[in-house]
Motif scaffolding. Structure first.
Motif, short mmCIF file in Angstrom:
data_model
loop_
_atom_site.label_atom_id
_atom_site.label_comp_id
_atom_site.label_asym_id
_atom_site.label_seq_id
_atom_site.Cartn_x
_atom_site.Cartn_y
_atom_site.Cartn_z
N LEU B 263 2.84 28.45 -8.44
CA LEU B 263 2.22 28.33 -10.55
C LEU B 263 2.14 29.52 -11.00
O LEU B 263 2.07 30.36 -11.50
CB LEU B 263 1.75 27.26 -10.37
N PHE B 274 5.37 25.58 -23.06
CA PHE B 274 5.06 24.73 -22.45
C PHE B 274 4.06 24.84 -23.68
O PHE B 274 3.40 22.64 -24.54
CB PHE B 274 4.32 24.58 -21.36
N LEU C 31 -4.88 19.25 -11.08
CA LEU C 31 -3.15 19.63 -10.79
C LEU C 31 -2.50 18.98 -11.28
O LEU C 31 -1.16 19.47 -11.29
CB LEU C 31 -3.50 18.99 -9.44
N ALA C 33 -2.27 18.11 -14.60
CA ALA C 33 -2.23 19.26 -15.21
C ALA C 33 -1.09 20.57 -15.46
O ALA C 33 0.19 20.33 -15.68
CB ALA C 33 -3.25 19.30 -16.26
N VAL C 34 -1.29 20.55 -14.72
CA VAL C 34 -0.95 21.88 -13.80
C VAL C 34 1.11 21.69 -13.59
O VAL C 34 1.53 22.06 -14.29
CB VAL C 34 -1.33 22.84 -13.37
N GLY C 36 2.10 18.73 -14.56
CA GLY C 36 2.84 18.19 -15.54
C GLY C 36 3.91 19.28 -17.10
O GLY C 36 4.92 19.24 -17.51
N ILE C 37 3.85 20.75 -16.26
CA ILE C 37 4.60 21.68 -16.64
C ILE C 37 6.01 21.20 -16.81
O ILE C 37 6.23 21.10 -17.66
CB ILE C 37 4.01 22.81 -16.48
N PHE C 40 6.77 18.18 -18.91
CA PHE C 40 7.39 18.58 -19.72
C PHE C 40 8.67 18.88 -20.17
O PHE C 40 9.62 18.87 -21.02
CB PHE C 40 6.33 19.08 -20.48
#
Lengths: 318, 465, 370
Positions: B263, B274, C31, C33-34, C36-37, C40
């Motif tokens: 990431l 986002f 984790l 949330a990350v 989740g990008i 989304f």
């Protein structure tokens, strides 16, 4: 042992900070809505052309009302109607008139049309490098140069200086074209008035701001572009435009104000004002400043053509 | 000849490789040198020329740049001539061949004014309380009067004369500063230079961002970065501890770890998308509906703002913090942990008393790196909440003091905005250079701190093991 | 008394269990949330994909091409420089210099994209347009002059060779390169006048039908190349220095020169690492927004000419998304572009990471066996 305590202390502090942060969330909005009269936040979203003008008006406003806070976003006129519609802002400066579609969308959402205010006059100018000897250009040629559709009736595309200028003076090679990006009202207006609603050639460079267009044209001898009248600098030369009648009109304050110059236009400020209601104090103070003599003096300083005060005062409905 | 052959046989490739390093260093050095000279040079009081052209025109101003003329021999020079209220333009290109005479009169002044930008010309007289002062005394008087507060300055009326001979009157209240650079000594110039830098750092922008300073942008950047660190540090550390100390070290954890590391390589603009979709439109829109419906249609949190920008950047820098903390955790010898547990500590005690203090420097490194990255990012901020001009700080004396919903100014965006959106690029470029220099210095200093810290940390650990 | 209760066994264990649960929950939450990008982006872009709207996809294709073109140009410039620099600092540079140069080059990475973009778009691009011939000549002349320096070194006397050793060449080549730069700037206009009739741009059109646009792929390539050099360099250098010393020493003991050992032994051993460094660089180039936004002409063209501009997906998102109203087709199209960027960089990085870990294990085996 010592560093251990330090680590824990830091943790408590961050935890406290976070707590306070989340607690203050709802309060911020409350503080914003209740304040003394000429204070509050003045936000606007819209035209990039008018960004300088809005900023200068805002500066003048805050010297008089130091409690007003300004938040201006300027990414292009096309960003104003969605922002007004979404309620992101109540003031939307636009360098072109709202289209029927945009207006209808607003009416559908709120049940009343946005208040339209003409605040200044501006013109689009076709610019070339300062040493370019081209005396004038016809509207048809501009279309043939910039568009791929030639909706204004040009016979053949003009892509190179050799095609445009028969004799051996001036730049050679391809005409490097510079334009604004699609969100800009200048872009829309140029397309509507000069390309007869046609399409731009795909190889036109699209710049993020009007001054970037002027800078790019000023740096390159073979370039041509367009910009607002207020962005003219001595690095570039505005071309007189010749219409069907054949006489070339130079853009100047007089020809823009009386409309002789074919590419002159009004600048607008759109306001979300429910009928019968009064504006918040900050917005009201701002609009009063805009239509005052001082506001129009600032308009000149920003490079635009001011409007007669009587015209401005006639529009006051708040 | 023989030596040449042997030289060719031994190959020149190592030199090409060495040259790559040299070239990279050269480019870096050139970039920094450009920023330093142009960024700091802008504040140096420039000499003012008065040029008489062959056709009798007089041009007075600061020589800015020189370019070759197209289609013919010779150069032309760009002069900043100011006086926009009189001439309607601030710049003039002069072909070098057309210059008949070039002088640098000591009495030539440069006034910085509030509305119309700079005035370049001569001071004829000062009127104060019905008294008229002329000549050299007038200049002394102006210099003294400029130290007064703005309100008291209004009684001073200046009579100015342009180099072309036109006169105009100007109230001293609208004059911000005045200098006669041609008459200055080096010491005075250094002082003016220092003052200029200080004003650049401490004042807000004026005249649609083409003049003045960048203080709100500095402040906005700092505030956003602080908020971001407050959010990213606990969560990043938590995630790292979970991954390293608590989660079962299986293939799943390894997969998650790779995912988190990667990431860090996802483009920042994606985080911006986002942030816009989830924070601004999603959460912000809902918050507005629940708490601030009386303010609608004016949005409170449903538009880009400080909070959303910090959150987005916190997410963006989360991998940086996790990776750095994990690196620190991995460096702690297993024996330390085992020792703690053997002495009867629970896992929580082991983590808080042994592991965390030892990873402190690594965590700090991660946070500093995150801050450095966040300070330089612009693309996501364009989507989630910077403003062109927000002279009202997001932090002020009005309750609740920190206004998370406000838009804020950011150094990087300010740079982009003044360079590409401004009214006059030529006028803005010196300030853009200065802003760029400031931004680069900020980021480099932060990075340097992180590097030194990490270096120090590695050496310390090395001696312990 | 209180102290006793607080430190009693059951309490401590309860505390421990609660804390462990909290940490687990927090860690998992972060984790999720990350990650989740990705969810989304897929969620928002889905309606567009399901609607089978091919129009949006055709609008996306010039952007995708522009993205690739920009990344390729950047790599074309950055790869030789970064790998060359990595080889030099891995095998030839003196230790002392190495400890200074490596952090310096890594600092390059920290220079914000907006600064590089501003310099490239407003300063560098007009300069290149005025000095087009010189720039093209420089692109060839500078590498040649490095080789020339090597030849001259071999021809020089022992005393000079000792005074200017290869291990410090990264420093003493700088003045040489500056001199060569000046020479090229001074000579090229003369050459241009004599051979190309004084206007290279006109010639380019006559010969190849190429038109020159001020802010073009060449400028973007140079600027973005500058931005990706450090990340490629840093990873490639790590990969090269992690090659077990025993391998290199063995080769050199068998009579290979240092360069031969580097090429024949270290390169094959480390190439997966170099590959993953390249991938990381490509990922960075694909996603870089501000440099392309400011240094390219933002024209959505399907052209392969290095002298024409392009528009990349990242730049399109940055310009158009604030204007697109949420939920509309343009909005979904831009989110789709973001999804493509996300997937591309994520895959490329994962590939690089997997290759790197595998390589590290292999080194471990070789190192352990020797």
């Amino acid at each position: 042992m010592n560093s251990n305590g330090f680590a824990l202390r830091i943790k408590y502090r961050t935890a406290l900070g976070l707590l306070w942060l989340f607690c203050s969330l709802p309060l911020t909005g409350w503080a914003q809505t209740s304040g003394p009269s000429a204070s509050g936040t003045l936000g606007s979203v819209g035209s990039d052309t008018m960004a300088g003008l809005m900023l200068r008006w805002g500066e003048a406003l805050t010297t008089r009302h130091p409690d007003i806070s300004l938040q201006f976003q300027a990414s292009g006129s096309a960003s104003a109607p969605p922002a007004l519609l979404a309620g992101t802002t109540r003031i939307g400066p636009m360098s072109r008139r709202m289209t029927d579609e945009e207006r209808n969308a607003f009416v559908e959402r709120y049940g009343y049309p946005p208040l339209e205010l003409r605040v200044a006059r501006d013109a689009l100018v076709v610019i070339v490098h300062r040493h370019n000897p081209l005396p004038a250009i016809s509207l048809k040629d501009v279309d043939a140069i910039f568009s791929s559709t030639r909706a204004c009736g040009g016979d053949h595309p003009i892509a190179r200086w050799e095609t445009l200028v028969e004799d051996d003076t001036g730049p050679r090679g391809r005409i490097a074209l510079h334009s604004r990006n699609m969100a800009s009202g200048t872009y829309g207006l140029f397309r509507q008035r000069m390309l007869c609603d046609g399409e731009f050639r795909p190889d036109v460079s699209k710049h993020m701001g009007a001054s970037a267009v002027v800078a790019a044209v000023g740096e390159s001898y073979a370039a041509m572009g367009y910009s607002g009248y207020n962005h003219l600098t001595p690095s570039v030369r505005a071309l007189p435009l010749s219409t069907q009648q054949g006489n070339a009109v130079m853009p100047s304050e007089t020809t823009i104000q009386n409309g002789d110059y074919p590419l002159s236009r009004y600048l607008y400020v759109y306001i979300n004002l429910p009928p019968g209601e009064t504006l918040p104090a900050a917005e009201q103070a701002f609009l009063n400043m805009v239509i005052s003599a001082e506001g129009q003096q600032i308009t000149r300083a920003a490079g635009f053509v001011p409007l007669p005060l009587s015209t401005l005062e006639a529009q006051r409905t708040w | 000849m023989k030596r040449l052959k042997s030289a060719l046989r031994q190959g020149v490739w190592p030199w090409l490789c060495a040259g790559s390093v040299a070239l990279s260093l050269l480019m870096l050095g050139a970039l920094l040198a450009l920023l330093l000279t142009r960024g700091l040079g802008h504040f140096w009081p420039a000499t003012l020329d008065e040029v008489t052209l062959a056709n009798g025109d007089i041009v007075a101003g600061e020589a800015v740049r020189e370019l070759p003329l197209p289609d013919q021999a010779g150069n032309e020079r760009l002069y900043f001539i100011g006086n926009r209220d009189i001439d309607d333009v601030r710049w003039r290109w002069v072909a070098l061949d057309s210059i008949a005479q070039r002088t640098q009169p000591a009495t030539l002044l440069r006034l910085e004014r509030r509305t119309w930008g700079d005035f370049i010309g001569y001071l004829e007289a000062v009127d104060v309380n019905g008294q008229r002062i002329t000549g050299q005394d007038a200049w002394q008087q102006v210099k003294q009067a400029l130290r007064l507060p703005t309100l008291q300055r209004a009684q001073y009326q200046l009579t100015l004369r342009t180099p072309q001979g036109q006169t105009l009157r100007q109230s001293l209240a609208t004059v911000l500063s005045a200098e006669a650079p041609n008459a200055m000594s080096v010491g005075q110039k250094v002082q003016t230079w220092g003052n200029g830098i200080w004003q650049f750092l401490s004042q807000g922008p004026r005249a649609a961002n083409t003049q003045g300073g960048v203080w709100p942008a500095i402040f906005g950047t700092m505030l956003m970065v602080i908020l971001m660190s407050v959010m990213v540090t606990p969560f990043g550390v938590l995630a790292a501890i979970y991954l390293n100390e608590i989660a079962h070290q299986g293939p799943l954890t390894r997969l998650v770890r790779i995912g988190v590391h990667n990431l860090a390589g996802v483009p920042s603009i994606v985080y911006g998308v986002f942030g816009l979709g989830v924070f601004v439109y999603g959460i912000g829109g809902s918050l507005d509906e629940w708490f601030f419906d009386e303010a609608l249609p004016s949005p409170t949190f449903g538009t880009g703002g400080l909070l959303w920008a910090s959150l987005t950047l916190a997410l963006l820098t989360l991998p940086v913090v996790i990776v750095a903390t994990e690196e620190g955790l991995a460096r702690i010898p297993e024996a330390q942990r085992e020792g703690a547990v053997a002495l009867g500590a629970t896992r929580l005690e082991m983590i808080t008393r042994v592991v965390l203090p030892m990873t402190m420097p690594a965590m700090l490194t991660g946070v500093i790196l995150a801050v450095a990255r966040a300070a330089g990012e612009v693309a996501p901020l364009m989507l989630v909440g910077v403003a062109k001009l927000a002279p009202q700080m997001p932090l002020d004396g009005e309750f609740p003091y920190l206004h998370l919903e406000r838009k804020f100014m950011h150094l990087g965006y300010h740079l982009f905005d003044t360079a590409f959106h401004g009214e006059d690029v030529q006028a803005a470029i010196p300030l853009v250079y200065a802003t760029a220099l400031l931004l680069v210095l900020l980021v480099l200093v932060l990075n340097l701190t992180a590097i030194l810290l990490r270096h120090h940390l590695r050496r310390q650990r090395g001696s312990e093991c | 008394m209180t102290r006793n209760r607080l430190t009693s066994q059951p309490f401590r264990h309860l505390q421990d269990r609660i804390a462990t649960g909290l940490i687990t929950a927090g860690g998992m939450g972060v984790l999720l949330a990350v990650l989740g990008i990705g969810v989304f982006l897929v969620w928002e872009a889905m309606p567009l994909l399901l609607s089978g709207n091919t129009n949006a996809l055709t609008r996306l294709s010039p952007l995708a091409w522009g993205t690739l073109k920009a990344a390729l140009m950047a790599l074309l410039f950055a790869l030789p420089l970064a790998l060359g620099a990595a080889f030099y600092s891995g095998f030839f540079m003196s230790r002392q210099l190495h400890s200074r140069i490596k952090p310096t080059l890594e600092m390059m990475e920290a220079i914000p994209g907006v600064v590089i973009g501003f310099i490239a778009g407003l300063i560098f691009a007009p300069w290149v347009e005025r000095h087009l011939a010189s720039t093209l000549v420089l692109l060839i002349w500078l590498p040649l002059s490095m080789g020339l320096a090597g030849l001259l070194w071999h021809l020089a006397s022992r005393r000079w060779q000792r005074r200017l050793p290869l291990s410090w060449a990264a420093l003493w080549l700088i003045p040489w390169l500056i001199a060569m730069f000046m020479v090229a700037l001074w000579l090229t206009p003369l050459v241009e006048q004599a051979w190309w009739g004084g206007d290279l741009r006109q010639r380019l059109y006559l010969w190849f039908g190429l038109d020159y646009v001020t802010r073009n792929a060449l400028i973007v390539g140079l600027a973005m190349g500058f931005a990706v050099i450090p990340s490629i360099y840093s990873l490639a250098e790590d990969a090269l220095t992690e090659v077990p010393r025993s391998l290199m020493e063995g080769a050199q003991a068998l009579g290979a020169s240092r360069w031969q050992a580097a090429m024949k032994v270290a390169l094959p051993a480390a190439w997966p690492g170099l590959f993953s460094a390249t991938m990381i660089g490509a990922g960075r180039a694909v996603g870089e927004t501000m440099i392309v936004l400011l240094a390219s002409s933002n024209t959505a063209l399907l052209s392969a000419s290095p002298f024409e501009g392009m528009r990349t997906m990242a730049a399109a998102i940055a310009i158009e998304l604030p204007e697109a109203s949420a939920g509309g087709t343009p909005y979904r199209m831009l989110v789709l572009a973001a999804l493509v960027l996300f997937l591309f960089t994520f895959l490329v990085n994962t590939l690089a990471e997997v290759v790197r870990q595998r390589l590290r294990r292999r080194y471990h085996r070789i190192g352990g066996a020797s």
